[in-house]
Each structure stands twice: as structure tokens, then as C-alpha cells.
Design a protein around this motif. Structure first.
Motif, PDB file in Angstrom:
ATOM      1  N   PHE A 123      92.340 -11.273  30.993  1.00  0.00           N
ATOM      2  CA  PHE A 123      91.941 -12.678  31.062  1.00  0.00           C
ATOM      3  C   PHE A 123      93.165 -13.576  30.985  1.00  0.00           C
ATOM      4  O   PHE A 123      93.369 -14.453  31.825  1.00  0.00           O
ATOM      5  CB  PHE A 123      90.961 -13.000  29.936  1.00  0.00           C
ATOM      6  N   VAL A 124      94.011 -13.341  29.976  1.00  0.00           N
ATOM      7  CA  VAL A 124      95.199 -14.177  29.771  1.00  0.00           C
ATOM      8  C   VAL A 124      96.196 -14.007  30.920  1.00  0.00           C
ATOM      9  O   VAL A 124      96.711 -14.987  31.461  1.00  0.00           O
ATOM     10  CB  VAL A 124      95.862 -13.855  28.408  1.00  0.00           C
ATOM     11  N   PHE A 125      96.471 -12.762  31.295  1.00  0.00           N
ATOM     12  CA  PHE A 125      97.431 -12.500  32.359  1.00  0.00           C
ATOM     13  C   PHE A 125      96.985 -13.141  33.667  1.00  0.00           C
ATOM     14  O   PHE A 125      97.773 -13.810  34.341  1.00  0.00           O
ATOM     15  CB  PHE A 125      97.627 -11.001  32.573  1.00  0.00           C
ATOM     16  N   ASN A 126      95.730 -12.946  34.057  1.00  0.00           N
ATOM     17  CA  ASN A 126      95.252 -13.478  35.329  1.00  0.00           C
ATOM     18  C   ASN A 126      95.236 -14.999  35.348  1.00  0.00           C
ATOM     19  O   ASN A 126      95.577 -15.616  36.358  1.00  0.00           O
ATOM     20  CB  ASN A 126      93.870 -12.914  35.673  1.00  0.00           C
ATOM     21  N   MET A 132     101.070 -19.714  37.551  1.00  0.00           N
ATOM     22  CA  MET A 132     102.464 -19.560  37.975  1.00  0.00           C
ATOM     23  C   MET A 132     102.597 -19.258  39.467  1.00  0.00           C
ATOM     24  O   MET A 132     103.593 -19.615  40.086  1.00  0.00           O
ATOM     25  CB  MET A 132     103.148 -18.472  37.155  1.00  0.00           C
ATOM     26  N   VAL A 133     101.610 -18.573  40.048  1.00  0.00           N
ATOM     27  CA  VAL A 133     101.659 -18.182  41.463  1.00  0.00           C
ATOM     28  C   VAL A 133     100.329 -18.589  42.112  1.00  0.00           C
ATOM     29  O   VAL A 133      99.469 -17.748  42.374  1.00  0.00           O
ATOM     30  CB  VAL A 133     101.901 -16.653  41.614  1.00  0.00           C
ATOM     31  N   PRO A 134     100.156 -19.881  42.344  1.00  0.00           N
ATOM     32  CA  PRO A 134      98.887 -20.330  42.919  1.00  0.00           C
ATOM     33  C   PRO A 134      98.715 -19.837  44.364  1.00  0.00           C
ATOM     34  O   PRO A 134      99.685 -19.606  45.070  1.00  0.00           O
ATOM     35  CB  PRO A 134      98.971 -21.851  42.864  1.00  0.00           C
ATOM     36  N   VAL A 135      97.464 -19.699  44.757  1.00  0.00           N
ATOM     37  CA  VAL A 135      97.152 -19.340  46.137  1.00  0.00           C
ATOM     38  C   VAL A 135      97.459 -20.560  46.996  1.00  0.00           C
ATOM     39  O   VAL A 135      97.130 -21.683  46.623  1.00  0.00           O
ATOM     40  CB  VAL A 135      95.654 -18.949  46.282  1.00  0.00           C
ATOM     41  N   SER A 141      95.404 -25.249  38.897  1.00  0.00           N
ATOM     42  CA  SER A 141      94.323 -25.292  37.922  1.00  0.00           C
ATOM     43  C   SER A 141      92.955 -24.986  38.525  1.00  0.00           C
ATOM     44  O   SER A 141      92.000 -24.823  37.806  1.00  0.00           O
ATOM     45  CB  SER A 141      94.278 -26.658  37.252  1.00  0.00           C
ATOM     46  N   GLY A 142      92.846 -24.899  39.821  1.00  0.00           N
ATOM     47  CA  GLY A 142      91.499 -24.758  40.319  1.00  0.00           C
ATOM     48  C   GLY A 142      91.278 -23.785  41.345  1.00  0.00           C
ATOM     49  O   GLY A 142      90.320 -23.273  41.700  1.00  0.00           O
TER      50      GLY A 142
END
Length: 142
Positions: A123-126, A132-135, A141-142
Motif C-alpha cells: 500500500f505504502v510503496f504503491n 514519484m512516477v506518475p502515469v 495525486s489522482g
């Protein structure tokens, strides 16, 4: 959706960081040699790395089909983590029992302990990885 190379990077980072955390804690908690926990950790991480790649691709495809997006809120992340760990539990329990020379019940307890750790860790890692590496094409944030 994430690219294949991003998903591979995600899986490798997840497993390496997890091993660095769980090996010394597992050796201490189980009163087993560090090397034994390290080896079983590597075996489990190897299995889990493959599972991570295939599971995340499948999960994202199903999520995209059902909702039209791959953004994951709190409930979706909980479902994701629980289903992921349940699949690993079934596969890894016999491996742990054989390698550590313990009963299946003891292996179940060990595996459940690792599963509990990895559920919180996943949970925390994902969440952190998404920040840090958004799509591409969406905000972190979303």
C-alpha cells in the motif's frame, strides 16, 4: 496505463526494497539464520516479482474495462493488496515449509506474517511510487 518498462522497474524496486526490510527482521523474529531468511526471501521475491508484473497488468486492464481509468483510490488499493497477497500465500506456503523445514501450519504463520508486512508495504510503496512516477497524462495525486 503504465508502460511495460515502468511496470518492470516498479516490480524490481518493490522486491529489492522489501527484501532489504524483511530479511533482517525475519531472521530476528523467526530466530533463523540470516542466510536462510535471505534465501527464502529471494525465492519468494522471485516468485512475487513475476506475480507482481502479471497481476498488476491484469488488475489495470480489469480496472480500465470496468471504470475507464486506472486511478486507484483507497478502497481499490485495499482490494488490490489483499487479492495480490492471497494469491502469493497459496503458492509460497509450501515453499517456505520445505526450505525452512517447518510444518505447513508453521509455514502458514510465517507466510501470514510476511503477508501482513507486505500488504502494508505494498500500500505504502504503491502510493509513493505513483506520487514519484506518475502515469503520463494524469496528476500524481489522482
Amino acid at each position: 496505463m503504465r508502460t511495460t518498462s515502468d511496470q518492470i522497474r516498479h516490480a524490481i524496486c518493490f522486491e529489492l526494497i522489501g527484501l532489504l526490510i524483511v530479511t533482517p527482521i525475519g531472521a530476528w523474529a523467526l530466530d533463523k539464520p540470516f542466510a536462510d531468511i535471505g534465501i527464502i526471501g529471494i525465492i519468494c521475491a522471485t516468485v512475487a516479482t513475476g506475480w507482481t508484473y502479471f497481476y498488476n497488468r491484469l488488475f489495470d486492464r480489469v480496472l480500465m474495462k470496468w471504470s475507464g481509468k486506472t486511478n486507484k483510490g483507497l478502497l481499490t488499493r485495499v482490494v488490490h493488496a489483499v487479492c495480490f497477497e492471497a494469491g502469493l500465500l497459496v503458492v509460497l506456503m509450501p515453499i517456505i515449509a520445505v526450505y525452512l523445514e517447518i510444518t505447513l501450519l508453521e509455514a502458514l504463520m510465517v507466510d501470514l506474517s510476511f503477508t501482513l508486512f507486505y500488504m502494508v508495504y505494498a500500500f505504502v510503496f504503491n502510493w509513493a511510487y505513483d506520487q514519484m512516477v506518475p502515469v503520463e497524462g494524469r496528476s500524481p495525486s489522482g
